[in-house]
Design a protein around this motif. Structure first.
Motif, PDB file in Angstrom:
ATOM      1  N   VAL A 288      17.793  30.768  52.037  1.00 43.18           N
ATOM      2  CA  VAL A 288      19.087  30.422  51.435  1.00 43.18           C
ATOM      3  C   VAL A 288      19.581  29.063  51.927  1.00 43.18           C
ATOM      4  CG1 VAL A 288      21.518  31.090  51.318  1.00 43.18           C
ATOM      5  CG2 VAL A 288      19.757  32.812  51.008  1.00 43.18           C
ATOM      6  N   GLU A 289      19.535  28.839  53.244  1.00 44.01           N
ATOM      7  CA  GLU A 289      20.101  27.599  53.795  1.00 44.01           C
ATOM      8  C   GLU A 289      19.379  26.362  53.271  1.00 44.01           C
ATOM      9  OE1 GLU A 289      22.391  24.848  55.409  1.00 44.01           O
ATOM     10  OE2 GLU A 289      22.872  26.976  55.265  1.00 44.01           O
TER      11      GLU A 289
ATOM     12  N   THR B  56      17.363  26.045  50.641  1.00 40.62           N
ATOM     13  CA  THR B  56      17.462  25.923  49.184  1.00 40.62           C
ATOM     14  C   THR B  56      18.852  25.453  48.773  1.00 40.62           C
ATOM     15  OG1 THR B  56      15.788  27.635  48.898  1.00 40.62           O
ATOM     16  CG2 THR B  56      17.187  27.142  46.990  1.00 40.62           C
ATOM     17  N   SER B  57      19.882  26.032  49.370  1.00 37.55           N
ATOM     18  CA  SER B  57      21.248  25.621  49.021  1.00 37.55           C
ATOM     19  C   SER B  57      21.485  24.169  49.405  1.00 37.55           C
ATOM     20  CB  SER B  57      22.287  26.539  49.666  1.00 37.55           C
ATOM     21  OG  SER B  57      22.270  26.445  51.072  1.00 37.55           O
TER      22      SER B  57
ATOM     23  N   SER C 233      19.379  34.947  45.130  1.00 40.01           N
ATOM     24  CA  SER C 233      19.905  33.947  44.201  1.00 40.01           C
ATOM     25  C   SER C 233      21.421  33.863  44.300  1.00 40.01           C
ATOM     26  CB  SER C 233      19.497  34.284  42.766  1.00 40.01           C
ATOM     27  OG  SER C 233      18.099  34.275  42.644  1.00 40.01           O
TER      28      SER C 233
ATOM     29  N   ASP D 159      23.189  34.787  46.917  1.00 40.89           N
ATOM     30  CA  ASP D 159      23.493  34.248  48.241  1.00 40.89           C
ATOM     31  C   ASP D 159      23.365  32.723  48.240  1.00 40.89           C
ATOM     32  OD1 ASP D 159      23.814  36.867  49.104  1.00 40.89           O
ATOM     33  OD2 ASP D 159      21.825  36.969  50.045  1.00 40.89           O
ATOM     34  N   THR D 160      22.349  32.221  47.550  1.00 43.00           N
ATOM     35  CA  THR D 160      22.144  30.775  47.459  1.00 43.00           C
ATOM     36  C   THR D 160      23.272  30.124  46.669  1.00 43.00           C
ATOM     37  OG1 THR D 160      19.754  31.073  47.624  1.00 43.00           O
ATOM     38  CG2 THR D 160      20.531  28.970  46.720  1.00 43.00           C
TER      39      THR D 160
END
Length: 73
Positions: free
Chosen positions: A2-3, A5-6, A50, A52-53
């Protein structure tokens, strides 16, 4: 994850906007549109990561907007 990718999505979106905080609404709209298109492409379902992102990207945008607002004050 998540981190990472975001962060990539955030960097890309802000970069496309030329780093201009005045374009925050357009940046948000673009992220929302992309998420919606992915949701539709997968038949109305996405894995939890998804969401979360998406939340992490929006938080990064909020933080960026807050940082820019405090610098302008």
């Amino acid at each position: 994850g998540v981190e990472k990718t975001s962060q990539r999505i955030f960097d890309f979106a802000v970069g496309i906007a030329g780093g201009d905080p005045a374009r925050l609404d357009a940046i948000r709209a673009g992220v929302e549109q992309g998420f919606q298109e992915a949701y539709d492409a997968f038949g109305g379902w996405l894995p939890d990561i998804s969401y979360d992102t998406y939340d992490a990207v929006m938080k990064k945008l909020d933080d960026w907007a807050g940082m820019n607002n405090s610098q302008q004050s």
